[in-house]
Design a protein around this motif. Sequence first.
Motif, PDB file in Angstrom:
ATOM      1  N   UNK A 110       0.672  -1.223   0.039  1.00 38.09           N
ATOM      2  CA  UNK A 110      -0.111  -0.208   0.330  1.00 38.09           C
ATOM      3  C   UNK A 110       1.128   1.434  -0.032  1.00 38.09           C
ATOM      4  N   UNK A 111       0.503   2.390  -0.356  1.00 35.41           N
ATOM      5  CA  UNK A 111       1.088   3.402  -0.495  1.00 35.41           C
ATOM      6  C   UNK A 111       0.809   4.433   0.209  1.00 35.41           C
ATOM      7  N   UNK A 112       0.325   4.303   1.666  1.00 42.56           N
ATOM      8  CA  UNK A 112      -0.199   5.312   2.551  1.00 42.56           C
ATOM      9  C   UNK A 112       0.605   5.844   3.683  1.00 42.56           C
ATOM     10  N   UNK A 113       1.747   4.798   3.525  1.00 41.92           N
ATOM     11  CA  UNK A 113       2.914   6.430   3.942  1.00 41.92           C
ATOM     12  C   UNK A 113       4.340   5.563   4.225  1.00 41.92           C
ATOM     13  N   UNK A 114       5.515   6.608   4.252  1.00 47.51           N
ATOM     14  CA  UNK A 114       6.866   6.318   4.475  1.00 47.51           C
ATOM     15  C   UNK A 114       6.965   6.704   5.232  1.00 47.51           C
ATOM     16  N   UNK A 115       7.952   6.029   5.857  1.00 48.71           N
ATOM     17  CA  UNK A 115       8.950   6.147   6.929  1.00 48.71           C
ATOM     18  C   UNK A 115      10.932   6.583   6.688  1.00 48.71           C
ATOM     19  N   UNK A 116      10.673   7.234   6.703  1.00 45.34           N
ATOM     20  CA  UNK A 116      12.481   7.481   6.213  1.00 45.34           C
ATOM     21  C   UNK A 116      13.316   8.048   7.965  1.00 45.34           C
ATOM     22  N   UNK A 117      14.289   7.246   8.139  1.00 47.19           N
ATOM     23  CA  UNK A 117      15.225   6.911   9.362  1.00 47.19           C
ATOM     24  C   UNK A 117      15.849   8.481   9.769  1.00 47.19           C
ATOM     25  N   UNK A 118      15.590   8.659  11.062  1.00 49.19           N
ATOM     26  CA  UNK A 118      16.091  10.595  11.080  1.00 49.19           C
ATOM     27  C   UNK A 118      17.277  10.579  11.114  1.00 49.19           C
ATOM     28  N   UNK A 119      17.961   9.471  10.905  1.00 51.21           N
ATOM     29  CA  UNK A 119      19.742   9.594  10.334  1.00 51.21           C
ATOM     30  C   UNK A 119      19.751  10.289   9.248  1.00 51.21           C
ATOM     31  N   UNK A 120      18.909   9.769   8.170  1.00 48.33           N
ATOM     32  CA  UNK A 120      19.072  10.056   6.376  1.00 48.33           C
ATOM     33  C   UNK A 120      19.039  11.333   6.360  1.00 48.33           C
ATOM     34  N   UNK A 121      18.092  12.387   7.193  1.00 49.11           N
ATOM     35  CA  UNK A 121      17.604  13.854   8.079  1.00 49.11           C
ATOM     36  C   UNK A 121      18.446  14.029   8.446  1.00 49.11           C
ATOM     37  N   UNK A 122      19.075  14.265   9.454  1.00 49.14           N
ATOM     38  CA  UNK A 122      19.277  14.986  10.410  1.00 49.14           C
ATOM     39  C   UNK A 122      20.921  14.478  11.020  1.00 49.14           C
ATOM     40  N   UNK A 123      21.124  13.800  10.408  1.00 52.92           N
ATOM     41  CA  UNK A 123      22.837  13.897  10.546  1.00 52.92           C
ATOM     42  C   UNK A 123      23.564  14.906   8.869  1.00 52.92           C
ATOM     43  N   UNK A 124      24.539  15.715   9.151  1.00 47.57           N
ATOM     44  CA  UNK A 124      24.710  16.503   7.818  1.00 47.57           C
ATOM     45  C   UNK A 124      25.403  16.019   7.540  1.00 47.57           C
ATOM     46  N   UNK A 135       6.199  16.320   6.733  1.00 41.76           N
ATOM     47  CA  UNK A 135       6.681  15.221   7.939  1.00 41.76           C
ATOM     48  C   UNK A 135       6.632  15.018   9.647  1.00 41.76           C
ATOM     49  N   UNK A 136       5.714  14.044   9.593  1.00 44.82           N
ATOM     50  CA  UNK A 136       5.214  14.348  11.674  1.00 44.82           C
ATOM     51  C   UNK A 136       6.506  13.468  12.001  1.00 44.82           C
ATOM     52  N   UNK A 137       7.356  13.471  13.023  1.00 44.73           N
ATOM     53  CA  UNK A 137       8.340  13.212  13.052  1.00 44.73           C
ATOM     54  C   UNK A 137       7.959  11.777  14.703  1.00 44.73           C
ATOM     55  N   UNK A 138       8.483  10.724  13.973  1.00 43.71           N
ATOM     56  CA  UNK A 138       7.713   9.823  15.590  1.00 43.71           C
ATOM     57  C   UNK A 138       8.193   9.327  16.468  1.00 43.71           C
ATOM     58  N   UNK A 139       8.662  10.026  17.535  1.00 42.66           N
ATOM     59  CA  UNK A 139       9.882   9.522  18.736  1.00 42.66           C
ATOM     60  C   UNK A 139       9.197   7.783  18.725  1.00 42.66           C
ATOM     61  N   UNK A 140       8.754   6.906  18.443  1.00 42.01           N
ATOM     62  CA  UNK A 140       9.013   6.491  19.158  1.00 42.01           C
ATOM     63  C   UNK A 140       9.455   5.382  18.087  1.00 42.01           C
ATOM     64  N   UNK A 141       9.791   5.530  17.048  1.00 43.66           N
ATOM     65  CA  UNK A 141      10.716   4.557  15.979  1.00 43.66           C
ATOM     66  C   UNK A 141      11.572   5.747  15.212  1.00 43.66           C
ATOM     67  N   UNK A 142      12.038   7.004  15.580  1.00 50.62           N
ATOM     68  CA  UNK A 142      12.890   7.830  15.707  1.00 50.62           C
ATOM     69  C   UNK A 142      12.583   7.575  13.626  1.00 50.62           C
ATOM     70  N   UNK A 143      11.291   8.056  13.195  1.00 51.75           N
ATOM     71  CA  UNK A 143      11.092   8.273  11.791  1.00 51.75           C
ATOM     72  C   UNK A 143      10.474   9.579  11.335  1.00 51.75           C
ATOM     73  N   UNK A 144      11.033  10.016  10.127  1.00 48.87           N
ATOM     74  CA  UNK A 144       9.798  10.776   9.599  1.00 48.87           C
ATOM     75  C   UNK A 144       8.953  10.009   8.942  1.00 48.87           C
ATOM     76  N   UNK A 145       7.593  10.398   8.931  1.00 46.10           N
ATOM     77  CA  UNK A 145       6.587  10.446   8.770  1.00 46.10           C
ATOM     78  C   UNK A 145       6.049  10.779   7.935  1.00 46.10           C
ATOM     79  N   UNK A 146       5.332  10.195   5.605  1.00 45.68           N
ATOM     80  CA  UNK A 146       5.432  11.084   5.141  1.00 45.68           C
ATOM     81  C   UNK A 146       3.495  10.179   4.880  1.00 45.68           C
ATOM     82  N   UNK A 147       2.859  11.250   4.395  1.00 44.48           N
ATOM     83  CA  UNK A 147       1.388  10.184   3.584  1.00 44.48           C
ATOM     84  C   UNK A 147       2.303  10.200   2.450  1.00 44.48           C
TER      85      UNK A 147
END
Length: 376
Positions: A95-109, A143-155
């Motif tokens: 399904x294409x409802x959401x995407x979860x991207x680990x924070x490391x790929x977004x927040x580590x320069x 994106x919404x940041x999910x603290x539980x699994x440390x991902x950026x969650x996108x629709x």
Amino acid sequence: MDPVVLCPQTLWLEIPTAALDLELRAFSHAGARWNAYLNRLAQMAVLAWIQEDFEPGARVWPSVDALANFHEFLNGTAITCGPMRLVCIPTEQVDREEVRIPREWVDIPEWAADYYLPVEVDCERELVGVWGYISHARLLKCAQRDAADRTYCLAGCDIHPELYTIWTAQQLKVPLQSRPAPLRSLSLTHARSLIERLGRAEVTFPRLEVPFEECWAPLVGHGGWRQQLYEQRVGLPGQWSIGEWLRRGVSELGHSQGWQLRTAQAGGRSSHQMAGRTLVRQMVVAGQPYELRIYPLYEEQEYIWRFELRNLAGRIPGGLKLRLLTEDLQPFTNNEDVAQTAVDELYIDVRLEPGDGLVWEVEPQPLDYDREVLIF
């Protein structure tokens, strides 16, 4: 039903046969191994497409041999296309409802990408489907940041399906990546404590065990510490001892990162058992071949280590730098040599105590560079 029919806007790519048969490196548990396998299928299919249609010089970042110490901990594989970086995020979900991207790929320069590509992996049909892309800047807005699994969650609807517009933006040199804040510093004592604690294989998800900004991001953002943590978890500690390499040969992991042992006649330099032996690592800097050499000098029974950089195609141009840092990335006296004009070599001599660790850097940064900690 055929996924190509279900998702006509998706770019469907065949998985290269070689991707199905290559042996994976060691991992601490089955989940990490499966994660690495899915990433390999996605990476090889997407990279082949990019190289064939857009950028023949596209490469895995930082290198294929470094992927294990990423996939032991998190999902995602980076690909560089000239100055642009993409990160493939594989998933088995249909399904294409959401995407979860680990924070490391977004927040580590050093890891942050220009674009993120969710990729569906269909092992049964040996296909990968690239949903589309989202830019770094837009991801931060949507994106919404999910603290539980440390991902950026996108629709799923936030993913743009027109992949070819990526290359239009690249040709127009449109700046897309927002620059993340610098990481906090991590002391050597704290880093070693974290590696010991998180290096136990029974800690299944080490990235969720400690605070992200204060501990995890600076730990794995340092290539040498990330490698040490990986080795600890798979039962291969102590792979980066320079003394052992000179006496007995470079370890398998060191060799995979490009290090080799060169032996020559000792001559008049020393009768010591390591005399005449040099560690060498070849690299590409600004499009030219270079070689970093490390060998011991001896003075009153003390080790003085020479780091020597040479351009294999000619002289080193003015402005190029060779730099050494402590394991926790601190400078020290006379830790840098800079070519003021064209020179034959750059070198740094440093006296070290047993167990000291050093990180080398070259500026401009070599192709496929990732920090490594050499233990003396």
